[in-house]
Write a protein that holds these residues in place. Structure first.
Motif, PDB file in Angstrom:
ATOM      1  N   HIS A  95       0.822  -1.200   0.000  1.00  0.00           N
ATOM      2  CA  HIS A  95       0.000   0.000   0.000  1.00  0.00           C
ATOM      3  C   HIS A  95       0.860   1.256   0.000  1.00  0.00           C
ATOM      4  O   HIS A  95       2.064   1.220   0.279  1.00  0.00           O
ATOM      5  CB  HIS A  95      -0.942  -0.014   1.209  1.00  0.00           C
ATOM      6  N   GLU A 104       3.223   1.699   9.817  1.00  0.00           N
ATOM      7  CA  GLU A 104       1.969   2.228  10.333  1.00  0.00           C
ATOM      8  C   GLU A 104       2.267   3.387  11.267  1.00  0.00           C
ATOM      9  O   GLU A 104       3.123   3.268  12.149  1.00  0.00           O
ATOM     10  CB  GLU A 104       1.180   1.155  11.097  1.00  0.00           C
ATOM     11  N   PHE A 129      -4.395  -6.395  12.258  1.00  0.00           N
ATOM     12  CA  PHE A 129      -4.331  -5.052  11.671  1.00  0.00           C
ATOM     13  C   PHE A 129      -2.980  -4.384  11.881  1.00  0.00           C
ATOM     14  O   PHE A 129      -2.643  -3.409  11.237  1.00  0.00           O
ATOM     15  CB  PHE A 129      -5.445  -4.150  12.216  1.00  0.00           C
ATOM     16  N   LYS A 136      -0.616  -4.433   8.531  1.00  0.00           N
ATOM     17  CA  LYS A 136      -1.166  -4.263   7.184  1.00  0.00           C
ATOM     18  C   LYS A 136      -2.185  -3.137   7.129  1.00  0.00           C
ATOM     19  O   LYS A 136      -3.173  -3.216   6.404  1.00  0.00           O
ATOM     20  CB  LYS A 136      -1.808  -5.577   6.708  1.00  0.00           C
ATOM     21  N   CYS A 137      -1.965  -2.105   7.920  1.00  0.00           N
ATOM     22  CA  CYS A 137      -2.860  -0.957   7.865  1.00  0.00           C
ATOM     23  C   CYS A 137      -2.011   0.286   7.664  1.00  0.00           C
ATOM     24  O   CYS A 137      -0.851   0.213   7.284  1.00  0.00           O
ATOM     25  CB  CYS A 137      -3.725  -0.866   9.111  1.00  0.00           C
ATOM     26  N   HIS A 155     -13.287   4.502   3.142  1.00  0.00           N
ATOM     27  CA  HIS A 155     -12.606   3.859   4.252  1.00  0.00           C
ATOM     28  C   HIS A 155     -13.082   4.477   5.563  1.00  0.00           C
ATOM     29  O   HIS A 155     -13.342   5.671   5.633  1.00  0.00           O
ATOM     30  CB  HIS A 155     -11.093   4.031   4.130  1.00  0.00           C
ATOM     31  N   TYR A 207     -11.497   1.259  11.863  1.00  0.00           N
ATOM     32  CA  TYR A 207     -11.951  -0.100  12.163  1.00  0.00           C
ATOM     33  C   TYR A 207     -11.468  -0.521  13.547  1.00  0.00           C
ATOM     34  O   TYR A 207     -10.323  -0.288  13.912  1.00  0.00           O
ATOM     35  CB  TYR A 207     -11.406  -1.056  11.099  1.00  0.00           C
ATOM     36  N   SER A 240      -7.854   1.215  13.690  1.00  0.00           N
ATOM     37  CA  SER A 240      -6.869   1.183  12.623  1.00  0.00           C
ATOM     38  C   SER A 240      -7.500   1.712  11.346  1.00  0.00           C
ATOM     39  O   SER A 240      -8.724   1.717  11.199  1.00  0.00           O
ATOM     40  CB  SER A 240      -6.352  -0.239  12.393  1.00  0.00           C
ATOM     41  N   LYS A 249      -7.951   0.546   8.348  1.00  0.00           N
ATOM     42  CA  LYS A 249      -7.977  -0.628   7.477  1.00  0.00           C
ATOM     43  C   LYS A 249      -9.403  -1.145   7.445  1.00  0.00           C
ATOM     44  O   LYS A 249      -9.978  -1.431   8.487  1.00  0.00           O
ATOM     45  CB  LYS A 249      -7.044  -1.727   7.988  1.00  0.00           C
TER      46      LYS A 249
END
Length: 317
Positions: A3, A144, A266, A269-270, A296, A299, A309, A311
Motif C-alpha cells: 500500500h 503504520e 491489523f 497491514k494498515c 474507508h 476499524y 486502525s 484498514k
C-alpha cells in the motif's frame, strides 16, 4: 502489492511508526549472527540519521521496529553537519548550499530513507557474509503511523505485540528471556529504554516518581502489567493501576488469552493505529493521496480497547 505509505513531516512534533519486513519466501535466515548485525546497524544509524528506537524484535524470518522520528526543528545546523559528515564518512565535507542542507535534513527525518538505508546496509553485509546475491526481503517494508498520547494506549498495545513475538513462537515463556527484543534490553538497562521517562506522564497517571530513573522503572512496570492483563480496564488511571497491582504479581507468566489479545492482524497491514479521532484526522489528511475507490472508515473490535486502525474490515466469504 504494498500500500501507499502514510508519512508526516513535522517541524514541531514527533511521529511514531511500527515498521515490519519479512524475508522473501518465508525462509528462516536470521540466526543469532544476523540478528546481532541487524541490531548493531539499527543503533549505529541513530547517530547518522534522526530517529530513535523505541522497541524492536528480530525473529528468524522477520523483524518489527517501533521508530520515533523527532521534530525537524529539534536539530540545529551544527548537529546536522555532524550527521552529514558521518553519513558521508568524510570529516571535512560541508554542505554545498542551503538547498542541499534542507534536503539532507528532510531525508534523515524520513522513515522511508531511514529504513531503506538500514535494509540496504544489512543486505550488502548479508550477501557478502554468505556469498549470495539478489533480493533478501520479499517486498518493501510496511509502516503504520502510531498515535502516542493520553487519549489512546496504542503505544502499549504495539509494544506488547512486538515483545510477545518470541513468546507466541514458543521460543521463550517470557520476553525478558529473549535476547533480540527491546523488552529484555530495557530490563538489562540498555539504550532502548533511555526514553521511557517520556511516556511516564501519559501512562503512569497518579504514580509518584522522584527522578528520570524512577519514571523509567514505573513505566516498565505499567507496560508489564499491560501485557499481563491491564488492557481489560477501560483507562489506566491511578485507581485502576493500584487495584491491578494488588491483584497480580508482575512475575506471573503470560496466559494464552493475554497473548491472543495482543495479536491483531491489523498491526502490520494498515496505515494508522490510534484513537478514532486520530485515525479520522489522518483519513481526512491523506485520503486524496491514497486515491481510494471505496470509502474507508476507522476499524476496531471489542477486545481492542478503543484502538482503531485505518484498514477496512474484510467481508466474510
Amino acid at each position: 502489492m504494498a500500500h501507499n505509505r502514510v508519512k508526516e513531516s513535522c517541524s514541531d512534533q514527533s511521529v511514531y511508526y511500527l515498521v515490519t519486513n519479512r524475508i522473501a519466501g518465508g525462509r528462516m535466515l536470521f540466526r543469532d549472527q544476523e540478528k546481532q548485525k541487524l541490531k548493531d546497524l539499527l543503533f549505529k544509524g541513530c547517530a547518522r540519521f534522526s530517529y530513535q528506537l523505541i522497541d524492536y524484535v528480530f525473529m528468524d524470518n522477520h523483524f518489527h521496529l517501533l521508530i520515533k522520528i523527532p521534530p525537524t526543528s529539534q536539530m540545529d545546523d551544527v548537529e546536522l553537519l555532524q550527521r552529514f559528515r558521518l553519513h558521508k564518512q568524510n570529516e571535512e565535507i560541508t554542505f554545498i548550499n542551503s538547498a542541499q542542507k534542507d534536503d539532507f535534513r528532510d531525508q534523515i527525518h524520513d522513515i522511508s530513507f531511514v529504513i531503506g538505508n538500514f535494509e540496504q546496509r544489512f543486505v550488502q553485509w548479508f550477501n557478502k557474509e554468505h556469498s549470495s546475491w539478489g533480493r533478501l526481503f520479499g517486498q518493501r517494508f510496511d509502516s503504520e503511523m502510531i498515535e502516542v498520547s493520553a487519549q489512546s494506549d496504542s503505544l502499549l498495545r504495539v509494544m506488547a505485540y512486538i515483545s510477545l513475538n518470541p513468546v507466541r513462537a514458543g521460543i521463550v515463556s517470557d520476553p525478558k528471556n529473549f535476547h533480540f527484543c527491546g523488552y529484555s534490553d530495557r530490563l538489562a538497562g540498555g539504550d532502548i529504554g533511555k526514553s521511557d521517562d517520556e511516556f511516564f506522564d501519559l501512562f503512569c497517571r497518579g504514580i509518584e516518581a522522584n527522578d528520570i530513573r524512577d519514571k523509567q522503572k514505573n513505566f516498565r512496570e505499567v507496560f508489564r502489567a499491560y501485557m499481563l492483563g491491564l488492557r481489560r480496564y477501560e483507562n489506566a488511571d491511578s485507581q485502576t493501576l493500584a487495584e491491578f497491582f494488588r491483584e497480580v504479581n508482575l512475575s506471573e507468566e503470560l496466559a494464552w488469552d493475554d497473548l491472543f489479545i495482543h495479536k491483531c492482524r491489523f498491526f502490520t497491514k494498515c496505515l494508522v493505529i490510534g484513537s478514532e479521532a486520530f485515525v479520522r484526522e489522518k483519513l481526512v489528511k491523506f485520503s486524496a493521496k491514497m486515491k481510494w475507490k471505496k470509502i474507508h472508515e476507522p476499524y476496531t473490535e471489542d477486545e481492542w480497547n478503543d484502538i482503531y486502525s485505518l484498514k477496512p474490515r474484510r467481508k466474510s466469504g
